[in-house]
Design an enzyme around this catalytic site. Structure first.
Site, PDB file in Angstrom:
ATOM      1  N   GLY A 142     -27.804 -22.378  89.705  1.00 39.38           N
ATOM      2  CA  GLY A 142     -28.967 -21.008  88.972  1.00 39.38           C
ATOM      3  C   GLY A 142     -29.927 -22.422  89.509  1.00 39.38           C
ATOM      4  N   ARG A 143     -31.324 -22.971  88.566  1.00 36.07           N
ATOM      5  CA  ARG A 143     -32.105 -23.216  88.845  1.00 36.07           C
ATOM      6  C   ARG A 143     -32.130 -24.486  89.394  1.00 36.07           C
ATOM      7  NH1 ARG A 143     -34.602 -20.656  83.482  1.00 36.07           N
ATOM      8  NH2 ARG A 143     -33.300 -23.103  83.313  1.00 36.07           N
ATOM      9  N   ILE A 144     -31.431 -25.549  88.860  1.00 40.12           N
ATOM     10  CA  ILE A 144     -30.602 -26.599  89.876  1.00 40.12           C
ATOM     11  C   ILE A 144     -30.352 -26.469  90.500  1.00 40.12           C
ATOM     12  CG2 ILE A 144     -29.779 -28.995  88.745  1.00 40.12           C
ATOM     13  CD1 ILE A 144     -30.667 -28.623  86.158  1.00 40.12           C
ATOM     14  N   ARG A 164     -20.785 -16.905  87.139  1.00 37.00           N
ATOM     15  CA  ARG A 164     -19.882 -15.687  86.925  1.00 37.00           C
ATOM     16  C   ARG A 164     -20.668 -14.432  87.989  1.00 37.00           C
ATOM     17  NH1 ARG A 164     -21.994 -16.436  80.876  1.00 37.00           N
ATOM     18  NH2 ARG A 164     -24.009 -16.834  82.043  1.00 37.00           N
ATOM     19  N   ARG A 221     -23.135 -30.213  81.759  1.00 35.05           N
ATOM     20  CA  ARG A 221     -22.951 -30.910  80.612  1.00 35.05           C
ATOM     21  C   ARG A 221     -21.825 -31.614  80.387  1.00 35.05           C
ATOM     22  NH1 ARG A 221     -26.802 -31.600  79.149  1.00 35.05           N
ATOM     23  NH2 ARG A 221     -28.649 -30.323  77.695  1.00 35.05           N
ATOM     24  N   ASP A 245     -23.080 -37.877  85.589  1.00 34.02           N
ATOM     25  CA  ASP A 245     -24.417 -38.440  85.066  1.00 34.02           C
ATOM     26  C   ASP A 245     -24.247 -37.866  82.823  1.00 34.02           C
ATOM     27  OD1 ASP A 245     -26.808 -39.033  84.676  1.00 34.02           O
ATOM     28  OD2 ASP A 245     -27.379 -36.694  83.535  1.00 34.02           O
ATOM     29  N   GLU A 250     -21.048 -37.900  74.668  1.00 32.80           N
ATOM     30  CA  GLU A 250     -21.721 -39.318  74.883  1.00 32.80           C
ATOM     31  C   GLU A 250     -22.150 -40.233  73.966  1.00 32.80           C
ATOM     32  OE1 GLU A 250     -24.661 -37.398  76.898  1.00 32.80           O
ATOM     33  OE2 GLU A 250     -23.544 -36.962  78.634  1.00 32.80           O
ATOM     34  N   HIS A 268     -26.365 -39.834  81.208  1.00 31.14           N
ATOM     35  CA  HIS A 268     -27.309 -38.619  80.969  1.00 31.14           C
ATOM     36  C   HIS A 268     -28.981 -38.704  81.039  1.00 31.14           C
ATOM     37  CE1 HIS A 268     -27.001 -34.371  78.467  1.00 31.14           C
ATOM     38  NE2 HIS A 268     -28.088 -34.155  79.781  1.00 31.14           N
TER      39      HIS A 268
END
Ligand code: NDP
Length: 302
Positions: A142-144, A164, A221, A245, A250, A268
């Protein structure tokens, strides 16, 4: 909240800051809850449904961050509350952090740093592994993910991805099975959203496919990785290392991970630069202002 948020909000709205102390928070919510029309929060510590339930006149939630897994967006939408997040402005920093973790694991940066500080120089430090020219599998282009791919191109990495749906505009090879991608990767970079659809998608099958020379990096995540399976794979040398990260629970960290030199951990903080946090904060303010001006949100969660 980023430091530029509160002052700007106070100049435009009557602001109530939810106390961290539970009993104080309850008192405040009882007093002012029915008058609250907008909520500024963040993607990790968003209020639970029980809090939204005592805000009957809530119209808008503006969250700093991208993740919607903790935002209760579906519940909010069901009540007619509009929800905004802060995409794009943090992509470059999160991508930097992903690359940083990949390099830090491969070149054993933390072990090397500790050696120098302890006066050990090269003693006990084995050779690292090359990143350039290696195969990078990105889970979630995606964007990242795309920002990571752009950086990896400069390292002459061979890039492939899983998500997907294939994007045929992209010059990278698509795998519809994440384990097949892992089997053809030296580094597996995970940057998909959290939530039920991705829970534990990086499981033992995927880790074994990645194999004993493989390295897992997670900047998405913690819930997407089966953490006990990861700890076991690292302990048994079934994968070579990991850069994380994000973690499943968490801020709790499995003790075993803290003892492993082949693991680099971060709290994170992938989007945690001054520049990006200010941009995220500004977008929170701008979304709230847009809503109360009667305009559509700038970056709505749909
Ligand atoms: P995007 O929505 O742009 O990209 C998400 C990508 O994940 C898409 O390629 C999407 O493709 C894929 N994806 C979504 N669901 C699935 C699924 N069930 N299986 C496989 N692939 C899936 O999001 P961003 O790149 O902007 O952000 C990604 C995530 O990174 C955020 O949701 C957030 O959780 C995390 N993040 C972490 C930060 C940190 O500090 N570590 C900071 C910011 C974000 P498709 O829809 O085709 O499946």
């Amino acid at each position: 909240m980023p430091p530029n948020v509160l002052g700007q909000l106070e100049s435009a709205f009557t602001v109530h800051v939810l106390p961290t102390q539970e009993s104080e928070a309850e008192t405040m919510l009882r007093d002012v809850g029915p008058r609250i029309r907008g909520l500024a929060t963040n993607a990790v510590q968003a209020p639970p449904v029980a809090v939204l339930d005592v805000l009957p006149n809530l119209e808008v939630i503006a969250s700093s961050g991208i993740g919607t897994d903790a935002l209760n967006a579906d519940y909010a939408h069901g009540r007619g509350i509009v929800v905004a997040n802060t995409p794009d402005v943090l992509s470059e920093d999160v991508a930097d952090a992903g690359i940083m973790l990949m390099l830090a694991v491969s070149r054993q940066l933390l072990h090397a740093d500790r050696n120098v500080r302890d006066g050990l120089w090269l003693k006990g430090l084995s050779l690292g592994h090359r990143v350039n020219n290696k195969r990078l599998g990105i889970v979630g282009l995606g964007r990242i993910g795309r920002a990571i791919a752009r950086r990896a191109e400069a390292f002459d990495m061979v890039i492939a991805y899983h998500q997907r749906r294939a994007d045929h505009e992209l010059p990278y090879r698509y795998y519809d099975d994440v384990a097949a991608l892992a089997a053809d990767s030296d580094f597996l970079m995970v940057v998909v959203p959290g939530g039920p659809a991705t829970e534990n998608m990086i499981d033992r099958r995927v880790l074994d496919a990645l194999g004993p020379q493989g390295v897992l990096i997670n900047v998405g995540r913690g819930s997407t990785v089966d953490e006990p399976a990861l700890v076991a794979a690292l302990a048994e040398g079934r994968i070579r290392g990991a850069g994380l990260d994000v973690l499943a629970d968490e801020p709790n960290v499995p003790e075993a991970l803290c003892t492993m030199d082949q693991v680099v951990l971060a709290p994170h903080y992938a989007s945690g630069t001054v520049e990006t946090r200010l941009a995220m904060g500004q977008l929170v303010v701008d979304n709230l202002r847009a809503h109360f001006r009667g305009d559509p949100l700038l970056t709505p969660v749909t």
